[in-house]
Design a protein around this motif. Structure first.
Motif, mmCIF file in Angstrom:
data_model
loop_
_atom_site.group_PDB
_atom_site.id
_atom_site.type_symbol
_atom_site.label_atom_id
_atom_site.label_comp_id
_atom_site.label_asym_id
_atom_site.label_seq_id
_atom_site.Cartn_x
_atom_site.Cartn_y
_atom_site.Cartn_z
ATOM 1 N N GLU A 123 -3.039 -0.374 5.279
ATOM 2 C CA GLU A 123 -3.264 0.394 4.067
ATOM 3 C C GLU A 123 -2.054 1.662 3.943
ATOM 4 O O GLU A 123 -1.707 2.272 4.993
ATOM 5 C CB GLU A 123 -4.071 1.261 3.326
ATOM 6 C CG GLU A 123 -5.540 -0.048 4.208
ATOM 7 C CD GLU A 123 -5.606 -1.199 2.679
ATOM 8 O OE1 GLU A 123 -5.028 -0.158 2.050
ATOM 9 O OE2 GLU A 123 -6.487 -1.501 3.211
ATOM 10 N N ASP A 125 -0.663 5.237 2.869
ATOM 11 C CA ASP A 125 -1.713 5.874 2.590
ATOM 12 C C ASP A 125 -0.840 6.974 1.531
ATOM 13 O O ASP A 125 -1.611 7.624 1.315
ATOM 14 C CB ASP A 125 -1.519 7.179 4.008
ATOM 15 C CG ASP A 125 -2.450 6.057 5.400
ATOM 16 O OD1 ASP A 125 -3.135 6.086 4.651
ATOM 17 O OD2 ASP A 125 -1.781 6.398 6.527
ATOM 18 N N HIS A 138 2.687 5.676 6.229
ATOM 19 C CA HIS A 138 1.102 4.838 6.465
ATOM 20 C C HIS A 138 1.200 5.253 7.930
ATOM 21 O O HIS A 138 2.286 5.206 9.073
ATOM 22 C CB HIS A 138 1.215 3.167 6.493
ATOM 23 C CG HIS A 138 1.834 2.590 7.305
ATOM 24 N ND1 HIS A 138 2.077 1.952 8.969
ATOM 25 C CD2 HIS A 138 3.400 2.597 7.333
ATOM 26 C CE1 HIS A 138 2.489 1.529 9.488
ATOM 27 N NE2 HIS A 138 3.327 1.398 8.223
ATOM 28 N N LEU A 384 -5.065 6.398 -1.897
ATOM 29 C CA LEU A 384 -3.495 5.491 -2.204
ATOM 30 C C LEU A 384 -4.126 6.438 -3.821
ATOM 31 O O LEU A 384 -2.569 7.382 -4.419
ATOM 32 C CB LEU A 384 -2.749 4.271 -2.115
ATOM 33 C CG LEU A 384 -0.974 4.395 -2.509
ATOM 34 C CD1 LEU A 384 -0.690 5.588 -2.277
ATOM 35 C CD2 LEU A 384 -1.144 3.334 -2.364
ATOM 36 N N GLN A 387 -4.318 9.661 -3.996
ATOM 37 C CA GLN A 387 -3.153 10.529 -3.616
ATOM 38 C C GLN A 387 -1.921 11.572 -4.846
ATOM 39 O O GLN A 387 -1.387 11.674 -5.240
ATOM 40 C CB GLN A 387 -2.183 10.065 -2.882
ATOM 41 C CG GLN A 387 -1.458 10.910 -2.130
ATOM 42 C CD GLN A 387 -0.242 10.249 -2.273
ATOM 43 O OE1 GLN A 387 0.610 8.945 -2.437
ATOM 44 N NE2 GLN A 387 1.193 10.958 -2.730
#
Length: 456
Positions: A123, A125, A138, A384, A387
């Protein structure tokens, strides 16, 4: 051309873009980082099912991954069974096999051509776009790329308002039907299952659980209590190009006017499906004409009707739904969910009936939320996306239809557009409206690959 590109997402849209990029004859090797999330499969949620009961709702001849090779999927399917026709509705499991095969071939071509492709089962980040590139982070690792593409599909479903914490903690309220179906086992016990939503997701749940649980009965609740419309048994084409209808819609971009024009066109047509299908190539440009107030009006009053006629069921699936109703195992109800709470070993539901007829109550052994795709960036817990929103790198569509972006997919922020950060697929609904089916996604993938690889 961009020499280093990151694709974030592991589903069909990401696979289509990856394959388009690696199809081209390039003057220089391409460095491609593909962050697939939890694994290496391009099936995603849409094609991850292994059940042969779950069919594509688009005919086989229209499901190629590549816009330039329109019959690719049909040819793949016919290698295993030459009796398959282009008008057939095939299992989504088979389409997942096709996606995996195409990705494997693309990676083989990449190795032969000297491209540097890294498939990273992680994934992402954080993404930090800048005006001359994008940083992809990540864990403790950070990579600087020339361009990044967000291709994560729809967002994880969120519980509807009114669902208590106790109901969620009980395990009797299911918000993610696909992971639930993947683990469901045969069970002959009688039980009452309530579905909230009556779209294609609800249909898939009904097909699978009605077979696994032969003594279960199902109550399906939606605003209008209607199933998706079926496709015709045989494919049909528009009688004309609907140019007069399209022009009239462009001249007056108001939902009430459009509904009137569509009703008039349907009245003059042998079958309403030909009218709806004739709009498909023009939907993005028509949607772009609508002011936000008109888009909001559409979502409130006409979205449910559009979804029913635009995203249709295969005829054999409609037959299965009718059989469930005739067997008294499926009951459809009109209403809106108001509250769900625990009542002993069951769940208790309050349903607001239409036209001011008050609240109806019912108990259920299990409640499954089947309201369709979640694209509301404003309320998601996706790390994500949160963010990107929190840091101001992406702006949520004001109507909950994904991320704001330009028509070519460049992500917007503060009324500006990032030059090297793109989005493809479901999260483009606010920009294009129709952006979830493979015929649309493959064209997006082709256009975006052209843009990314364009010579400077």
């Amino acid at each position: 051309m961009y020499r280093r590109v990151a694709i974030i997402g592991g589903g069909a849209a990401a696979a289509a873009l990856l394959s388009e990029l690696l199809e081209r004859q390039l003057p220089q090797p391409l460095h491609l980082d593909w962050y697939t999330g939890g694994g290496n499969s391009p099936r995603g949620v849409a094609y991850g099912t292994r059940s042969d009961k779950h069919l594509l709702n688009v005919r086989a001849a229209s499901m190629s991954m590549f816009a330039a090779r329109p019959h690719g999927f049909l040819e793949f399917a016919q290698r295993g069974d030459n009796s398959i026709a282009g008008t057939d509705f095939l299992p989504r499991r088979l389409y997942g096999d096709y996606l995996e095969t195409q990705v494997e071939r693309a990676l083989e071509r990449a190795r032969a051509a000297g491209h540097d492709v890294r498939v990273l089962p992680f994934e992402v980040d954080a993404i930090v776009p800048e005006h001359d590139g994008v940083n992809v982070i990540h864990g403790e690792d950070s990579a600087r790329v020339d361009a990044a593409v967000l291709a994560i599909g729809s967002l994880p479903p969120q519980p509807l308002s009114g669902v208590s914490d106790a109901a969620l903690d009980s395990g009797l309220y299911v918000t993610e039907p696909w992971s639930f179906l993947a683990q469901a086992k045969p069970d002959a016990r009688p039980r009452k299952v309530v579905l909230i939503g009556l779209g294609l997701t609800a249909v898939d749940v009904l097909l699978e659980l009605s077979a696994l649980w032969p003594n279960a009965t199902f109550e399906a609740i939606s605003r209008h209590g209607l199933l998706p419309e079926p496709h015709l048994q045989h494919a049909s084409a528009p009688a004309d190009d609907s140019s007069e209808l399209i022009e009239a819609m462009r001249d007056e971009p108001y939902i009430r006017t459009w509904i009137r024009l569509l009703r008039e066109a349907v009245a003059q047509s042998a079958d309403w499906r030909t009218v709806v299908d004739s709009l498909r190539p023009h939907t993005p440009s028509l949607w772009a004409l609508l002011p936000e107030a008109e888009r909001s009006r559409f979502l409130r009053h006409a979205r449910w009707a559009w979804e029913r006629v635009r995203h249709r069921m295969p005829p054999q699936v409609m037959a299965a739904m009718k059989a469930l109703e005739e067997a008294d195992r499926l009951h459809r109800r009109r209403g809106r969910l108001q509250a769900v709470d625990v009542a002993g070993d069951k769940l208790h539901l309050d349903i607001r009936r239409p036209h001011g007829k008050g609240i109806e109550t019912m108990d259920a052994d299990l409640v499954i939320q089947t309201v369709g795709l979640n694209t509301d960036v404003r309320r998601t817990h996706h790390p994500l996306i949160r963010q990107l929103s929190t840091n101001g790198h992406a702006t949520a569509d004001s109507l909950g239809l994904g991320i704001t972006a330009s028509a070519e997919g460049r992500v917007k922020h503060d009324e500006q557009t990032w030059p090297h950060f793109y989005v493809i697929g479901t999260l483009l609904r606010g920009t294009l409206w129709e952006s979830t089916a493979m015929p649309e996604i493959r064209q997006q993938a082709r256009n975006l690959a052209d843009r990314l690889l364009k010579s400077e």
